[in-house]
Write a protein that holds these residues in place. Structure first.
Motif, PDB file in Angstrom:
ATOM      1  N   GLN A 116      23.024  20.389 -36.383  1.00 19.50           N
ATOM      2  CA  GLN A 116      22.297  20.682 -35.148  1.00 19.50           C
ATOM      3  C   GLN A 116      21.943  19.391 -34.398  1.00 19.50           C
ATOM      4  OE1 GLN A 116      19.141  23.037 -36.853  1.00 19.50           O
ATOM      5  NE2 GLN A 116      20.277  24.959 -36.620  1.00 19.50           N
ATOM      6  N   THR A 149      22.667  21.753 -42.387  1.00 19.63           N
ATOM      7  CA  THR A 149      22.494  22.546 -41.166  1.00 19.63           C
ATOM      8  C   THR A 149      21.745  21.757 -40.107  1.00 19.63           C
ATOM      9  OG1 THR A 149      22.502  24.643 -42.396  1.00 19.63           O
ATOM     10  CG2 THR A 149      21.471  24.657 -40.224  1.00 19.63           C
ATOM     11  N   PRO A 154      16.896  23.234 -33.046  1.00 22.11           N
ATOM     12  CA  PRO A 154      17.558  23.087 -31.744  1.00 22.11           C
ATOM     13  C   PRO A 154      16.594  23.044 -30.569  1.00 22.11           C
ATOM     14  CG  PRO A 154      18.830  24.564 -33.116  1.00 22.11           C
ATOM     15  CD  PRO A 154      17.558  24.292 -33.865  1.00 22.11           C
ATOM     16  N   ALA A 211      15.651  25.341 -41.145  1.00 13.52           N
ATOM     17  CA  ALA A 211      17.068  25.651 -40.947  1.00 13.52           C
ATOM     18  C   ALA A 211      17.296  27.150 -40.778  1.00 13.52           C
ATOM     19  CB  ALA A 211      17.884  25.125 -42.128  1.00 13.52           C
ATOM     20  N   ASN A 212      16.697  27.949 -41.655  1.00 13.59           N
ATOM     21  CA  ASN A 212      16.933  29.394 -41.615  1.00 13.59           C
ATOM     22  C   ASN A 212      16.387  30.041 -40.345  1.00 13.59           C
ATOM     23  OD1 ASN A 212      18.122  29.197 -44.131  1.00 13.59           O
ATOM     24  ND2 ASN A 212      16.286  29.790 -45.251  1.00 13.59           N
ATOM     25  N   GLN A 213      15.292  29.505 -39.835  1.00 14.74           N
ATOM     26  CA  GLN A 213      14.674  30.070 -38.637  1.00 14.74           C
ATOM     27  C   GLN A 213      15.167  29.415 -37.347  1.00 14.74           C
ATOM     28  OE1 GLN A 213      10.382  30.017 -39.214  1.00 14.74           O
ATOM     29  NE2 GLN A 213      10.585  30.786 -41.294  1.00 14.74           N
ATOM     30  N   ASN A 214      16.107  28.484 -37.478  1.00 11.88           N
ATOM     31  CA  ASN A 214      16.750  27.855 -36.314  1.00 11.88           C
ATOM     32  C   ASN A 214      15.724  27.184 -35.398  1.00 11.88           C
ATOM     33  OD1 ASN A 214      19.293  27.318 -35.136  1.00 11.88           O
ATOM     34  ND2 ASN A 214      18.909  28.819 -33.534  1.00 11.88           N
TER      35      ASN A 214
END
Length: 364
Positions: A140, A136, A101, A95-98
């Protein structure tokens, strides 16, 4: 001039309509795309996916497609092995590093089945923090597909020798999942909680207190089967015209740094750094059998910069100075010719984290 009867005109109209529909190309629904999302329990090798795939097909769910940016891991069973099971990954880091997606954009799932959080629990991250990361990830998923169907596991038990507190931490984490799921679920994109914890015994269903063995894989597959079958009965996908191929954006991540395999003793091994942060990194080694089947393997390499392995999965690792030796565990030693398996580890570094100059693999 003869006047046609109304009945004749009606029959002619029906004939023309039948001809039109007969020659019009049929539109077929796309298969339901299912993403198995998680860590090493899902992906390294995650053989419960092979069992689940075949159970679904045998039950009549032939219009399915398992998707993910990671390739199959063998398992000795024919199946659709694409997955998103990243060994060693934490939900909080994903989640923190995205990271999600890009995976979603590349694979476009309709359904996500998620067994995630084991490494977060191991790292003593609070349940509320893990579930905030889950939120999160769900947001997404819905940004990718507003009608995403999401199945979230209460994770299997843990009892690793290096973490005596992990068992109770798992209980606390699992206890918090249903209320979170209820608050986050929507009519368009429901969240189904799947109890993977009950009936699972770390003594008989894992090889190391964490990762499932054959018995554990069977239990995990069976727990997913019922809820996923029900969800599949509710999912519809848009039709596609024969010959049309939907485009897929190229969102492939940069390739990891790797050491080329060195042929040796019936198998090869490739070392890769798949993630790195200040003072730490994640490594992955892919072991591939040669032209003949192997019944066990040993991989050896030497660090050049004082790196240290701090945690490993899907292999037993030992160190002597700079030299690291990894041996298969009970469930991934036997590989058919050309078949691969992976193991992973976390390590520490300081200053430089160069990859080993060579990695050897010996069968037996």
């Amino acid at each position: 001039m003869r006047r046609r009867s109304p009945l004749y005109a009606l029959l002619a109209a029906l004939l023309m309509a039948a001809t039109f529909f007969a020659v019009r190309p049929a539109e077929a629904a796309q298969p339901v795309r299912i993403m198995p999302l998680g860590d090493s329990i899902t992906g390294s090798p995650g053989c419960w996916r092979a069992l689940l795939w075949n159970q679904l097909r045998s039950a009549g769910h032939t219009d399915i497609d398992f998707v993910g940016t990671l390739p199959p891991q063998g398992c000795g069973v024919a199946h659709d092995g694409d997955n998103e099971g990243h060994g060693g990954y934490l939900a909080t880091n994903i989640a923190n590093q995205n990271l999600l997606p890009g995976w979603l954009s590349a694979t476009r799932p309709d359904v996500v089945i998620m067994h995630l959080g084991t490494n977060d629990v191991w790292s003593n991250i609070a349940p509320a923090t893990i579930l905030a990361a889950f939120s999160t990830l769900v947001d997404q998923m819905r940004a990718s597909n507003p009608a995403m169907k999401i199945l979230v596991a209460q994770i299997i038990p843990m009892n690793p020798s290096s973490c005596p507190q992990c068992g109770q931490r798992t209980v606390a984490f699992n206890a918090a999942i249903p209320a979170w799921a209820s608050s986050k679920s929507t009519a368009q994109s429901p969240i189904t909680v799947v109890d993977q914890w009950s009936g699972f015994n770390t003594a008989t269903d894992t090889g190391d207190g964490v990762h499932p063995n054959n018995s554990g894989n069977q239990k995990i597959a069976q727990k997913w089967f019922g809820p996923l079958s029900r969800v599949l009965g509710e999912v519809t996908t848009p039709p596609t015209t024969p010959g049309a191929t939907p485009s897929t954006p190229d969102t492939s991540p940069s390739p990891p740094r790797t050491t080329p395999p060195v042929p040796h003793g019936g198998c090869t091994a490739t070392y890769a750094v798949v993630g790195q942060w200040q003072g730490g990194f994640q490594g992955e080694v892919r072991v591939t059998a040669g032209n003949s089947a192997v019944r066990g393997w040993t991989v050896t390499w030497s660090f050049a910069n004082g790196q240290q392995v701090t945690q490993a999965w899907n292999a037993t690792l030992s160190s002597s100075g700079a030299t690291v030796t990894a041996r298969n565990v009970s469930y991934n030693g036997s590989l058919a010719a050309g078949v691969s398996t992976t193991f992973g580890f976390l390590g520490s570094w300081n200053g430089t984290n160069s990859i080993p100059a060579s990695v050897s693999c010996t069968a037996g």
